[in-house]
Design a protein around this motif. Structure first.
Motif, mmCIF file in Angstrom:
data_model
loop_
_atom_site.group_PDB
_atom_site.id
_atom_site.type_symbol
_atom_site.label_atom_id
_atom_site.label_comp_id
_atom_site.label_asym_id
_atom_site.label_seq_id
_atom_site.Cartn_x
_atom_site.Cartn_y
_atom_site.Cartn_z
ATOM 1 N N PRO A 1 10.447 -7.099 -7.134
ATOM 2 C CA PRO A 1 9.756 -6.754 -8.384
ATOM 3 C C PRO A 1 8.845 -5.544 -8.238
ATOM 4 O O PRO A 1 8.708 -4.731 -9.163
ATOM 5 C CB PRO A 1 8.961 -8.022 -8.683
ATOM 6 N N ALA A 2 8.242 -5.378 -7.035
ATOM 7 C CA ALA A 2 7.330 -4.243 -6.843
ATOM 8 C C ALA A 2 8.091 -2.915 -6.851
ATOM 9 O O ALA A 2 7.660 -1.933 -7.473
ATOM 10 C CB ALA A 2 6.569 -4.411 -5.534
ATOM 11 N N ILE A 3 9.245 -2.908 -6.152
ATOM 12 C CA ILE A 3 10.040 -1.655 -6.106
ATOM 13 C C ILE A 3 10.620 -1.338 -7.481
ATOM 14 O O ILE A 3 10.611 -0.194 -7.944
ATOM 15 C CB ILE A 3 11.147 -1.781 -5.041
ATOM 16 N N ASN A 4 11.160 -2.360 -8.166
ATOM 17 C CA ASN A 4 11.708 -2.137 -9.509
ATOM 18 C C ASN A 4 10.608 -1.683 -10.486
ATOM 19 O O ASN A 4 10.834 -0.854 -11.376
ATOM 20 C CB ASN A 4 12.377 -3.407 -10.026
ATOM 21 N N ASP B 1 12.908 -14.332 0.951
ATOM 22 C CA ASP B 1 11.477 -14.387 0.622
ATOM 23 C C ASP B 1 10.907 -12.978 0.443
ATOM 24 O O ASP B 1 10.088 -12.718 -0.436
ATOM 25 C CB ASP B 1 10.730 -15.133 1.727
ATOM 26 N N GLU B 2 11.345 -12.054 1.323
ATOM 27 C CA GLU B 2 10.857 -10.670 1.202
ATOM 28 C C GLU B 2 11.333 -10.039 -0.122
ATOM 29 O O GLU B 2 10.595 -9.274 -0.759
ATOM 30 C CB GLU B 2 11.336 -9.828 2.380
ATOM 31 N N ARG B 3 12.622 -10.320 -0.451
ATOM 32 C CA ARG B 3 13.156 -9.750 -1.706
ATOM 33 C C ARG B 3 12.356 -10.232 -2.894
ATOM 34 O O ARG B 3 12.145 -9.492 -3.852
ATOM 35 C CB ARG B 3 14.634 -10.100 -1.867
ATOM 36 N N LEU C 1 14.516 2.797 -1.229
ATOM 37 C CA LEU C 1 13.825 1.500 -1.179
ATOM 38 C C LEU C 1 14.673 0.412 -1.825
ATOM 39 O O LEU C 1 14.713 -0.733 -1.330
ATOM 40 C CB LEU C 1 12.473 1.607 -1.879
ATOM 41 N N LEU C 2 15.329 0.730 -2.928
ATOM 42 C CA LEU C 2 16.184 -0.261 -3.576
ATOM 43 C C LEU C 2 17.352 -0.651 -2.681
ATOM 44 O O LEU C 2 17.785 -1.822 -2.658
ATOM 45 C CB LEU C 2 16.689 0.291 -4.913
ATOM 46 N N LYS C 3 17.881 0.321 -1.931
ATOM 47 C CA LYS C 3 18.994 0.007 -1.034
ATOM 48 C C LYS C 3 18.532 -0.949 0.092
ATOM 49 O O LYS C 3 19.323 -1.756 0.596
ATOM 50 C CB LYS C 3 19.537 1.294 -0.417
ATOM 51 N N SER C 4 17.270 -0.826 0.470
ATOM 52 C CA SER C 4 16.780 -1.661 1.593
ATOM 53 C C SER C 4 16.624 -3.128 1.216
ATOM 54 O O SER C 4 16.452 -3.988 2.100
ATOM 55 C CB SER C 4 15.435 -1.115 2.089
ATOM 56 N N LEU C 5 16.662 -3.443 -0.082
ATOM 57 C CA LEU C 5 16.515 -4.846 -0.494
ATOM 58 C C LEU C 5 17.632 -5.729 0.064
ATOM 59 O O LEU C 5 17.433 -6.932 0.323
ATOM 60 C CB LEU C 5 16.477 -4.939 -2.019
ATOM 61 N N GLY C 6 18.800 -5.173 0.287
ATOM 62 C CA GLY C 6 19.930 -5.965 0.771
ATOM 63 C C GLY C 6 19.729 -6.472 2.187
ATOM 64 O O GLY C 6 20.331 -7.485 2.588
ATOM 65 N N THR D 1 0.835 -1.207 0.000
ATOM 66 C CA THR D 1 0.000 0.000 0.000
ATOM 67 C C THR D 1 0.862 1.245 0.000
ATOM 68 O O THR D 1 0.550 2.236 -0.660
ATOM 69 C CB THR D 1 -0.922 0.011 1.234
ATOM 70 N N ASP D 2 1.992 1.200 0.727
ATOM 71 C CA ASP D 2 2.899 2.344 0.761
ATOM 72 C C ASP D 2 3.470 2.632 -0.624
ATOM 73 O O ASP D 2 3.636 3.793 -1.004
ATOM 74 C CB ASP D 2 4.027 2.084 1.761
ATOM 75 N N LEU D 3 3.808 1.592 -1.390
ATOM 76 C CA LEU D 3 4.353 1.773 -2.735
ATOM 77 C C LEU D 3 3.311 2.396 -3.664
ATOM 78 O O LEU D 3 3.631 3.261 -4.490
ATOM 79 C CB LEU D 3 4.844 0.440 -3.301
ATOM 80 N N ASN D 4 2.080 1.945 -3.519
ATOM 81 C CA ASN D 4 1.018 2.520 -4.356
ATOM 82 C C ASN D 4 0.824 4.008 -4.058
ATOM 83 O O ASN D 4 0.631 4.826 -4.957
ATOM 84 C CB ASN D 4 -0.296 1.771 -4.149
ATOM 85 N N GLN D 5 0.856 4.319 -2.754
ATOM 86 C CA GLN D 5 0.686 5.724 -2.374
ATOM 87 C C GLN D 5 1.850 6.572 -2.875
ATOM 88 O O GLN D 5 1.665 7.701 -3.346
ATOM 89 C CB GLN D 5 0.575 5.825 -0.849
ATOM 90 N N LEU D 6 3.074 5.990 -2.755
ATOM 91 C CA LEU D 6 4.259 6.711 -3.228
ATOM 92 C C LEU D 6 4.188 6.954 -4.726
ATOM 93 O O LEU D 6 4.488 8.049 -5.212
ATOM 94 C CB LEU D 6 5.527 5.918 -2.876
ATOM 95 N N GLU D 7 3.761 5.922 -5.462
ATOM 96 C CA GLU D 7 3.650 6.090 -6.915
ATOM 97 C C GLU D 7 2.611 7.159 -7.253
ATOM 98 O O GLU D 7 2.829 7.993 -8.150
ATOM 99 C CB GLU D 7 3.262 4.765 -7.568
ATOM 100 N N SER D 8 1.502 7.152 -6.518
ATOM 101 C CA SER D 8 0.451 8.142 -6.767
ATOM 102 C C SER D 8 0.967 9.557 -6.510
ATOM 103 O O SER D 8 0.729 10.482 -7.289
ATOM 104 C CB SER D 8 -0.761 7.843 -5.892
ATOM 105 N N ASP D 9 1.710 9.706 -5.389
ATOM 106 C CA ASP D 9 2.248 11.031 -5.055
ATOM 107 C C ASP D 9 3.250 11.509 -6.117
ATOM 108 O O ASP D 9 3.227 12.670 -6.533
ATOM 109 C CB ASP D 9 2.915 11.001 -3.681
ATOM 110 N N LEU D 10 4.132 10.598 -6.549
ATOM 111 C CA LEU D 10 5.149 10.981 -7.537
ATOM 112 C C LEU D 10 4.518 11.321 -8.878
ATOM 113 O O LEU D 10 4.938 12.271 -9.566
ATOM 114 C CB LEU D 10 6.181 9.852 -7.694
#
Length: 360
Positions: A58-61, A51-53, A41-46, A2-11
């Motif tokens: 794919p959602a962040i990319n 399983d989370e990655r 967000l991409l940096k946090s993937l590490g 949901t946070d990613l969707n909101q971020l995309e909407s804001d951007l």
């Protein structure tokens, strides 16, 4: 997610609101720059578990690709709008007349034009152009030309004299171009056929006189030059310069120290309607002075008057320019008024020739 969707909407809202390239670039840096929201967000993937990655990677990319695509699309829209504004601002009405360039707007001063006309005419008659300095010695300006001691032209009220030099000699601003005759005859052996245009200086100022003015003189020296030759040369000059088929000329006896016999020349003209026209009418107008070169002048130049003879003439360039082109006052010649020059000046690319016309 949901946070990613909101971020995309804001951007996307910020991208759509960007009014120019600078605002769009600020959105790009805030989202995709080194410290942008999506970059963080991409940096946090590490730090995520495998399983989370698999889930969030794919959602962040996908968010990154979507924002990049939106920015690129908005940039194209802004570029197209900028081009439209530029085309509107730089619109050219091709139905307007073409503006004149410098080569057609510029004007040649009538004095320069008349000097070129004189040169073209006399070059066709076999004459060359001679020149000399404006500052002359008393000897070349007066003595060598047979001016007697005490002649009025030697006085301060008529001539611009300079302070005496260390030898007590006073130089002067030449009162005529005749000193160049002496310089030419001392440097060149006959036959001589030259014209001498140039500036001259006298104490005089009114509607038809200025302290600095322009003269042209002609000189012919050989073993057979005579008055008949002189009359023919002057008649041919007047016909060519005033661009008429024929002229009537009247030679009146006169006196000049450097010629003997001497004459003043009148040319036939008409004054009807306040306009002077040559080659017609019953009036006469004085135009120049002339004569056979005085034997004393030849002797002063080292020539034997029993072997050589010649003739000379002189006229004011300013005066004949006024007569030919209908200028009523001499003073505007030297006022540097662009309006006057636009009216009386000549196009620089229309060089005077006898074949193409002197003043076309």
């Amino acid at each position: 997610m949901t946070d990613l969707n909101q971020l995309e909407s804001d951007l996307r809202s910020q991208i759509d609101a960007a009014a120019d390239e600078a605002a769009l670039e600020a959105v790009r840096v805030a989202s995709l720059g080194k410290k942008g929201a999506i970059s963080e967000l991409l940096k946090s993937l590490g730090a995520m578990s495998p399983d989370e990655r698999k889930t969030k990677g794919p959602a962040i990319n996908g968010l990154r690709d979507a924002v990049q695509g939106a920015i690129a699309a908005r940039r194209e829209v802004l570029a197209a709008a900028a081009l439209e504004r530029r085309l509107a601002a730089e619109r050219l009405d091709v139905t307007l007349p073409v503006r004149d360039g410098p080569e057609t707007r510029g004007r040649i001063h009538p004095i320069s034009q008349v000097v070129d006309e004189l040169t073209a005419i006399f070059a066709d008659l076999g004459f060359s152009v001679a020149d000399g300095p404006d500052i002359e010695t008393d000897y070349l300006n007066f003595t060598a030309l047979n001016f007697p001691v005490g002649h009025p032209a030697r006085e301060m009220h008529d001539t611009f004299f300079m302070r005496p030099d260390a030898n007590g000699e006073r130089k002067l601003l030449r009162t005529h171009t005749s000193p160049v005759q002496i310089r030419t005859l001392k440097a060149q052996k006959p036959p001589v056929r030259v014209i001498i245009p140039g500036r001259t200086y006298r104490h005089d100022s009114d509607q038809t006189h200025t302290p600095m003015f322009h003269q042209v003189e002609g000189l012919v020296i050989d073993k057979s030059a005579n008055i008949a030759n002189m009359k023919w040369v002057l008649e041919e000059f007047c016909k060519a310069f005033f661009e008429v088929d024929s002229v009537k000329m009247r030679f009146r006896p006169s006196f000049f120290p450097f010629t003997e016999p001497s004459a003043e020349v009148d040319i036939q003209c008409s004054r009807k309607g306040g306009e002077i026209r040559f080659g017609e009418g019953e009036d006469w107008l004085e135009i120049l002075g002339c004569g056979m070169v005085h034997p004393n002048v030849l002797r002063n130049c080292g020539l034997d008057p029993d072997e050589y003879q010649g003739f000379a003439w002189g006229m004011g360039i300013d005066r004949i320019a006024m007569l030919k082109y209908g200028m009523p006052d001499l003073r505007p010649f030297f006022d540097a008024d662009v309006r006057w020059l636009d009216h009386y000046g000549f196009r620089p690319l229309d060089l005077p020739t006898l074949a193409g016309g002197l003043s076309s």
